[in-house]
Structures are given as structure tokens and as C-alpha cells.
Enzyme design. Sequence first.
Site, PDB file in Angstrom:
ATOM      1  N   GLU A  76     -14.233 -22.281  10.519  1.00 44.92           N
ATOM      2  CA  GLU A  76     -14.613 -21.137  11.443  1.00 44.92           C
ATOM      3  C   GLU A  76     -15.845 -20.467  10.914  1.00 44.92           C
ATOM      4  O   GLU A  76     -16.483 -19.991  11.330  1.00 44.92           O
ATOM      5  CB  GLU A  76     -13.444 -20.058  11.232  1.00 44.92           C
TER       6      GLU A  76
ATOM      7  N   LYS B  37       1.379 -18.156  10.178  1.00 44.51           N
ATOM      8  CA  LYS B  37      -0.263 -18.649  10.422  1.00 44.51           C
ATOM      9  C   LYS B  37      -0.809 -19.372   9.422  1.00 44.51           C
ATOM     10  O   LYS B  37      -0.628 -19.131   8.166  1.00 44.51           O
ATOM     11  CB  LYS B  37      -0.952 -17.445  10.934  1.00 44.51           C
TER      12      LYS B  37
ATOM     13  N   HIS C 294     -15.725 -33.329  28.824  1.00 44.83           N
ATOM     14  CA  HIS C 294     -15.621 -32.324  29.430  1.00 44.83           C
ATOM     15  C   HIS C 294     -14.085 -31.358  28.832  1.00 44.83           C
ATOM     16  O   HIS C 294     -13.202 -30.989  29.478  1.00 44.83           O
ATOM     17  CB  HIS C 294     -15.266 -32.309  30.980  1.00 44.83           C
TER      18      HIS C 294
ATOM     19  N   SER D  36      -2.379 -15.315   7.126  1.00 44.26           N
ATOM     20  CA  SER D  36      -2.464 -13.963   7.785  1.00 44.26           C
ATOM     21  C   SER D  36      -1.551 -12.861   7.105  1.00 44.26           C
ATOM     22  O   SER D  36      -0.641 -13.297   6.509  1.00 44.26           O
ATOM     23  CB  SER D  36      -1.979 -14.234   9.441  1.00 44.26           C
TER      24      SER D  36
END
Length: 461
Positions: free
Chosen positions: A293, A286, A159, A280
Site C-alpha cells: 500500500e 485485520k 477487465h 489495526s
Amino acid sequence: MNQTNALWGGRFSEAVDAFVEAFTASVTFDQRMYAQDIAGSIAHATMLAKVGVLTNDERDLIITGLGKVKSKIEAGNFEWSIKREDVHMNIESELTDAIGYVGKKLHTGRSRNDQVATDIRLYLRDAIDGIQGEIRRLQRGLVGLAEREADSIMPGFTHLQTAQPITFGHHMLAWTEMLERDFERLADCRKRANSLPLGAAALAGTTYPIDREYTASLLGFERVCQNSLDAVSDRDFAIEFTSAASIMMMHLSRFSEELILWTSAQFHFIHLPDRFCTGSSIMPQKKNPDVPELVRGKSGRVFGHLIALLVLMKGQPLAYNKDNQEDKEPLFDTIDTVMGSLRAFADMMPAVTVRTDITREAARRGFATATDLADYLVKQGTPFRDAHEMVGKAVGYGVATGKDLSDMTLAEIRQFAPNANEDVFAVLTLEGSVAARDHLGGTAPNQVRKQVARWQAMLAI
Ligand code: ARG
């Protein structure tokens, strides 16, 4: 003389509409099967000469001519034309331009229907070999990582909540297992793809005394498709492949999701080298895990291709229908996507570094050894349900006081578990917890090393 340029122009009294010509052409995407198309034609011509339909001189002329066409394609000098519709007719026309009328004999006893079915199977067979090679490369990287991090403690999750401590190596070997099933599914798919359709001709077979077994042996097919109608219309192998590829992309997507979580500031479990990340344009701090991804994102298109192929086939009566031309783009894109994703992962994983201090601390903070305490009490004679209750209360106390179980004094533990002794601390340590799961399939470093050895032998590392 026919009014059109097309190889089938005999029956036609006007040229095909220019838009229809472009709309129905497949050469823009099926030209990538040129090598398979030429190999299939060489085998066909060889077989035709063997059974006496072509002379040996004609066969040799055709084979030399096809070799020249191939060189021209590979030199980048071939002009693919939509007027010649597809890869098959482009190559055949070029052959005839090169060697004259004998080129026109190549298509004896075959049709583009069995030709294209043969080309795709040959293409897919090679593609599967390449993909399996990349799976192996990724597995080797994961096994290397597992060996390096066999003792490293991290929290295991259910979980996405800290459940029990595990070793990082054990986690890497879970991924290796998943990839092994993908490898086997592809091997199974390859078996059924490895059957020769050529000889089915348009749909019913041909009147020439062909030797299909011989053609199959020339092309390395394990067997010959046994029914001509099925041979030209079957695309199960494409569906099986995209299905196996979908499951594999689902796996890679799950790996990606974990890597994305683990590289986040909140987890901070691993470090991905800069060359696999991007920044970024607006936020200077970043560093984004673009590769995982993108792999997670690309899984969607492969699932889509599987559905596209299923829907493509579901309404088709026997035998060949032009619909089948739509099989190639989903198939090719699946091959490219899977190859690219595996390659990115195989390059990236060996370069991952694990922040073992952080993974260990995360396991320590999450009461990951609560089950171990319960098991300790059970071994002393407490029924499991009672032990569960006692440990639950001890954890509640830990939450309230900010203490992990291993930080508590024996007196504190005894408030909840009166029978606990000094030796309880041995099971409350993270190292003690993982080492205790020392059986086949368990997370103990000892077991991880055994599995690593098994994989190394299997993968010939
Ligand atoms: N370009 C076609 C395909 O991809 C080749 C077979 C065409 N056959 C035909 N009878 N139209 O399926």
C-alpha cells in the site's frame, strides 16, 4: 577586510539578512554529497598540479587536508553551518581552517556552478548503481518464485474478470520483464549523466590551462561536457532519472495493487508473512498489506518530483541560475523512495506463499477454458464466430446450472456444440489449457521453465 563572513564577502558592505541566509542556504540537504564534493576537489587539485597551476606540495597538502575533512564528517564531528551556505563552501572553509592559506588556492579555475553540476552527476551515478543492484535482487526473487510456481494455475484477468487460465510463474515473469526495461532505462540515463562539467567554471570556461580530459579520467567520467554554458546549466540527467524512476514506481504500484487484491479475503491467492504487514488498533481481525500500500502511495511523490523538475527548468535562460539549487531535494527524495520501495519488494517477494488450491479453484469457477472449447470446435471445422456463439450459450447454461464447462456431460455440451467428442474434456481442464499455449511468450509451464532458465543465465543465479 570584508564585513561579512562569507567566502564572497569582498563585494558586500553589509551582512546578509539572517532569514535570507537561511532561506538561500542548501547545506541542510546538499551535505549528503560531501564524498562526491571531496572526490571532485581532489581530482581538480590533481589536475591543477599537473598543468602547473599548483605545486605538487600544495596539491598534496590539499589532498591530505580534504582527507581529514572527510574523516571529520564521517566521524560526525563536522559542524555544518548555514553561514557557509552549501556543502561546497562548508568543506572549502574547513579545509582552509585545517591547512591554512593553501586551502584558498583550491577554488582556482572553477566555480561552484561547475562544481555542483559535477557533484550531482557523481552522486546520481552511484545512486543508479545502487538502484540497479536492488532491481536485480528483486528480479532474482521473482524468478525464484516463477520457478517454484511454474505449474501453479491461477486465473488470468482482463477487465479484472476471469479470462483464461495462466500459470503463477508466468505472471511473476511479466513483472520481471517490466523491471528489466526499468534497468535499461537507468543504464541509458547513466550514460548521459556520466559526462564531466568541471572546467566550465562559472559559465564561460577559465583562463587557466586546464586539462579537462585528465580530470574526467580521474573521476571515471566517460567524456567531457563540450560546451561550458550547457555544462553548468544542464539538468536533463535529473529529469531523465526521475522520469525512469516514475515509470518504475508506476510498475511497483501496479505490482502493489495486485498484491493488495490477492491478499484480500475475497481473493485469498497469496500469503504475505506477518513481518511485512501490520494490524489495526481497533479491528482485531485485520492484517493489512502495508508495504505494497505504501509503495503504491509513494509512486505519487516520485511523479510529483518529475513534474517539479520539468517546471524548475522550463523558464531558465542560460546559464546557471539559483533556481537550480531546487533540483536536489526532488532528486534525492526520488532516489530514497525508489531504493526503499525496491528494497521492501526484494525482501518481501521471496517470502510470498501462493495458495495454489485457491488460485486453481478461482480459475475453474470462472469458465476460464471457454476459449479452449471454442478453439477445439474451430479445429474440427466450425468457423470461429459460430464456435464463439455455441460456447457462449454453453457458458450461459453453466451459469444457470452452477456447472463449469468441465463439469458438464458430453450430452450437455452437445446441446450447444453437436460435434463435440469425448476428447473435448482434455482441452477443458485447466492443465490442458495452459499446457496448450506452448510457444515463445506463452503461459505453458514448459515455457515458464525455459524463461526461468534464460533469466537465471542472465541474472547469474
Ligand atoms: N548551492 C548551489 C546549488 O545548489 C551551488 C551553486 C551556487 N552558485 C552560485 N553562483 N550561487 O546550486
